[in-house]
Scaffold this active site. Sequence first.
Site, mmCIF file in Angstrom:
data_model
loop_
_atom_site.group_PDB
_atom_site.id
_atom_site.type_symbol
_atom_site.label_atom_id
_atom_site.label_comp_id
_atom_site.label_asym_id
_atom_site.label_seq_id
_atom_site.Cartn_x
_atom_site.Cartn_y
_atom_site.Cartn_z
ATOM 1 N N GLY A 46 0.819 -1.199 0.000
ATOM 2 C CA GLY A 46 0.000 0.000 0.000
ATOM 3 C C GLY A 46 0.848 1.241 0.000
ATOM 4 N N GLN A 51 3.114 10.116 1.149
ATOM 5 C CA GLN A 51 4.416 9.448 1.064
ATOM 6 C C GLN A 51 5.196 9.850 -0.180
ATOM 7 O OE1 GLN A 51 2.790 5.315 1.949
ATOM 8 N NE2 GLN A 51 4.814 5.232 2.864
ATOM 9 N N CYS A 93 7.000 0.022 6.562
ATOM 10 C CA CYS A 93 6.523 1.184 5.806
ATOM 11 C C CYS A 93 7.598 1.610 4.816
ATOM 12 C CB CYS A 93 6.223 2.322 6.782
ATOM 13 S SG CYS A 93 5.610 3.801 5.980
ATOM 14 N N LEU A 94 7.170 1.908 3.597
ATOM 15 C CA LEU A 94 8.092 2.376 2.560
ATOM 16 C C LEU A 94 8.883 3.599 3.011
ATOM 17 C CD1 LEU A 94 6.242 2.534 -0.873
ATOM 18 C CD2 LEU A 94 8.213 1.129 -0.239
ATOM 19 N N HIS A 135 -3.311 1.285 8.083
ATOM 20 C CA HIS A 135 -1.956 1.855 8.001
ATOM 21 C C HIS A 135 -1.932 3.037 7.019
ATOM 22 C CE1 HIS A 135 2.610 1.312 7.762
ATOM 23 N NE2 HIS A 135 2.348 2.113 6.740
ATOM 24 N N GLU A 136 -2.548 2.843 5.838
ATOM 25 C CA GLU A 136 -2.502 3.902 4.826
ATOM 26 C C GLU A 136 -3.373 5.095 5.216
ATOM 27 O OE1 GLU A 136 -0.108 3.621 2.942
ATOM 28 O OE2 GLU A 136 0.184 1.456 3.074
ATOM 29 N N HIS A 139 -1.596 7.394 7.430
ATOM 30 C CA HIS A 139 -0.684 8.323 6.745
ATOM 31 C C HIS A 139 -1.386 9.641 6.413
ATOM 32 C CE1 HIS A 139 3.130 6.307 6.100
ATOM 33 N NE2 HIS A 139 2.537 5.210 5.647
HETATM 34 NI NI NI Z 1 3.463 3.336 5.462
#
Ligand code: NI
Length: 164
Positions: A46, A51, A93-94, A135-136, A139
């Site tokens: 995701g 991000q 997380c990216l 999670h997304e 953000h």
């Molecule tokens: Ni993340």
Amino acid sequence: MPKLKIIKYPNSLLQELSKEVIEIDTEVRSFIDDLVETMRGSICVGIAAPQVGRLQRIIAVDVTPKNPGHGELVLINPKITAESGKRKGREGCLSIPGFVANIKRSKKVTVSALDRDGNSVEIETRGFEAVALQHEIDHLDGILFLDRITDMKRDLLKRKIEEI
Ligand code: NI
């Protein structure tokens, strides 16, 4: 389509509140294509618009690589309208590469949103996909998984990350 640059912790953009999308025009749609492309080109399930430095309430999730049987979800202005149960699972997380932590989340969520054509959609899901959505959506509110672990563990992790 260009792959977008992922913003990394501790960049303060990751802690901002993202704005609702007012109009889904061709520019927004083209951004969504790039966002999905960026997700596909990364090892992740995701991604959220902030991000890549865009403070708008847009997320993409596709847990198929880890949990087959689901598909791609692109959600605009997503809102959790119901949640139940608890589960704890490993998250990464990216934007915080190389770090994972066990995070407590709701087991089941209902999310209402707009799809990329502006249609209202309601997603009811559980397990890994439900976690990815939480999670997304976090953000979009400037919340990272680091913010959801106990203070002591978080301090340790943050110190390690800042040392790198
Ligand atoms: Ni993340």
